[in-house]
Design a protein around this motif. Structure first.
Motif, PDB file in Angstrom:
ATOM      1  N   LEU A 132      71.616 -71.239  -3.641  1.00 55.79           N
ATOM      2  CA  LEU A 132      72.295 -72.526  -3.607  1.00 55.79           C
ATOM      3  C   LEU A 132      73.705 -72.415  -4.185  1.00 55.79           C
ATOM      4  N   ALA A 133      73.908 -71.479  -5.103  1.00 54.79           N
ATOM      5  CA  ALA A 133      75.255 -71.232  -5.629  1.00 54.79           C
ATOM      6  C   ALA A 133      76.169 -70.752  -4.505  1.00 54.79           C
ATOM      7  N   THR A 134      75.647 -69.854  -3.673  1.00 54.83           N
ATOM      8  CA  THR A 134      76.406 -69.372  -2.523  1.00 54.83           C
ATOM      9  C   THR A 134      76.704 -70.515  -1.561  1.00 54.83           C
ATOM     10  N   PHE A 135      75.723 -71.395  -1.383  1.00 59.39           N
ATOM     11  CA  PHE A 135      75.907 -72.556  -0.511  1.00 59.39           C
ATOM     12  C   PHE A 135      77.023 -73.451  -1.039  1.00 59.39           C
ATOM     13  N   PHE A 136      77.044 -73.698  -2.342  1.00 61.40           N
ATOM     14  CA  PHE A 136      78.087 -74.530  -2.945  1.00 61.40           C
ATOM     15  C   PHE A 136      79.472 -73.927  -2.708  1.00 61.40           C
ATOM     16  N   ILE A 137      79.595 -72.602  -2.878  1.00 61.81           N
ATOM     17  CA  ILE A 137      80.888 -71.947  -2.684  1.00 61.81           C
ATOM     18  C   ILE A 137      81.336 -72.063  -1.231  1.00 61.81           C
ATOM     19  N   ALA A 138      80.404 -71.806  -0.292  1.00 57.01           N
ATOM     20  CA  ALA A 138      80.741 -71.910   1.130  1.00 57.01           C
ATOM     21  C   ALA A 138      81.110 -73.345   1.498  1.00 57.01           C
ATOM     22  N   ALA A 139      80.355 -74.315   0.956  1.00 54.15           N
ATOM     23  CA  ALA A 139      80.660 -75.724   1.223  1.00 54.15           C
ATOM     24  C   ALA A 139      82.015 -76.103   0.636  1.00 54.15           C
ATOM     25  N   GLY A 140      82.343 -75.513  -0.520  1.00 55.59           N
ATOM     26  CA  GLY A 140      83.648 -75.751  -1.118  1.00 55.59           C
ATOM     27  C   GLY A 140      84.770 -75.223  -0.239  1.00 55.59           C
ATOM     28  N   LEU A 141      84.560 -74.058   0.366  1.00 59.53           N
ATOM     29  CA  LEU A 141      85.562 -73.498   1.273  1.00 59.53           C
ATOM     30  C   LEU A 141      85.711 -74.353   2.525  1.00 59.53           C
ATOM     31  N   LEU A 142      84.592 -74.895   3.022  1.00 59.25           N
ATOM     32  CA  LEU A 142      84.660 -75.792   4.175  1.00 59.25           C
ATOM     33  C   LEU A 142      85.442 -77.050   3.832  1.00 59.25           C
ATOM     34  N   SER A 143      85.200 -77.592   2.650  1.00 60.39           N
ATOM     35  CA  SER A 143      85.952 -78.768   2.202  1.00 60.39           C
ATOM     36  C   SER A 143      87.432 -78.436   2.051  1.00 60.39           C
TER      37      SER A 143
END
Length: 372
Positions: free
Chosen positions: A101-112
């Motif tokens: 989920l940490a990886t998901f947060f980072i990827a979602a942050g990059l998408l944002s």
């Protein structure tokens, strides 16, 4: 004026939407598994979280394209970058709050961040003051979400996770409070409607995939009628959606921000997801009966609630009356209560099919009477 224009959905937009077919499949897969007959609350929470992040990002991109999108190389490159990030994000979460989920947060942050950069670039390109205010507002919202998600991913502890969750919720709700600016540059309603309808069709595609196991050669030998009834439920829900959004709604509305249309589709999206998995649960002996029934009718209720809110956009002479709404409420409630005492899979599917058909026929009769 901007709101009187029409905008064709481009092939790039349709290509961009394809990644969400895979995303929907992966996210819905989180709640396909039961634990002691029910879905774990943590798993359910992660499912809602993932869907909100994905769909909110899609919605923000859609609204940006509606107002400012052009067939420029900049927009095309951003679209392809976003697609790659979404594909990666689709494989970066599990059913627990683990390191993935940490990886998901980072990827979602990059998408944002990519969405934030698009609005930031637009801020320096547009000339009108209202467009600068809109671009600045969304830049702040997306910048805030980028920071909070990256904090959650880089500092994966209870504090970091809390920051990320707060950022997701606030940035999900915040666009609804931009009306004082967006009213001055309304969206092209028909374009938003077409994109959202395409997204729901993708969701129905996932539902069809979910019920496909009922139509194998082995299942048809013993479950032929329940299989047909399950398919009838999906067709009935789809037909109800089409009647509302293809016939009753006024696609030429002017001076709209589109916020209500966007947010009501969350009810429809979540409702369809619950229905998709519940149609499997009701046939599984290990599933808790009350939980499976509640999950199914909860999904149907969310779906109908989204349609009810959409009545706001209906053509004046096609506003759904209280009689139609009452039939929807009582038929759905009656089906839910009756199902408590029914443990046979065949009879369960029969009851839910009858409920969905009654509601679909009621809406069609309302339409035909008003059109005559």
């Amino acid at each position: 004026m901007a709101n009187t224009l029409t905008k064709r959905v481009s092939l790039i937009e349709l290509f961009y939407d394809l990644v969400f077919v895979y995303m929907v499949s992966q996210a819905t897969g989180l709640i396909h598994h039961l634990h002691h007959g029910v879905i774990n609350l943590t798993t359910l929470g992660i499912f809602f979280l993932v869907i909100i992040v994905f769909i909110n990002s899609w919605m923000v991109q859609m609204v940006f394209t509606n107002r400012y999108g052009q067939s420029s190389w900049t927009n095309i490159v951003f679209s392809f970058i976003d697609m790659a990030i979404v594909l990666y994000m689709s494989n970066a979460f599990t059913a627990t709050f683990d390191q993935n989920l940490a990886t998901f947060f980072i990827a979602a942050g990059l998408l944002s961040l990519t969405l934030c950069l698009q609005y930031l670039i637009t801020y320096f390109q547009v000339k009108k003051e209202v467009d600068k205010k809109i671009a600045a507002a969304f830049t702040r919202i997306l910048g805030f979400r980028t920071v909070t998600l990256l904090i959650g991913g880089l500092f994966y502890n209870p504090f970091g996770i809390s920051i990320a969750l707060v950022g997701i919720i606030i940035s999900w709700i915040a666009p609804g409070f931009t009306g004082k600016y967006t009213h001055q540059h309304p969206i092209i309603f028909s374009h938003i409607l077409e994109r959202l309808t395409a997204l729901i069709i993708v969701m129905f595609g996932e539902t069809i995939v979910g019920i496909a196991s009922y139509f194998t050669q082995s299942s048809l030998s013993s479950l032929s009628w329940p299989s047909i009834l399950i398919f009838t439920v999906v067709v009935g829900l789809f037909f109800t959606y089409i009647v509302e959004f293809d016939h009753l709604i006024d696609e030429h509305r002017a001076k709209e921000t589109g916020n209500l249309l966007i947010y009501l589709h969350y009810f429809i999206l979540f409702g369809l997801s619950l229905v998709t998995v519940a149609l499997k649960f009701i046939s599984e002996p290990e599933a808790n009966h009350i939980f499976a029934i509640t999950f199914l009718y909860g999904g149907i209720t969310l779906f109908y609630l989204g349609l009810a809110i959409a009545n706001y956009y209906n053509k004046t002479h096609l506003k759904v009356n209280s009689v139609v709404k009452t039939i929807f409420v009582f038929s759905t409630l009656a089906g839910y209560l009756c199902s408590f005492k029914i443990y046979d899979f065949g009879w369960l599917t029969f009851v839910v099919a009858i409920v969905v058909l009654i509601n679909a026929v009621t809406l069609v009769r309302f339409l035909t009477k008003r059109m005559n």
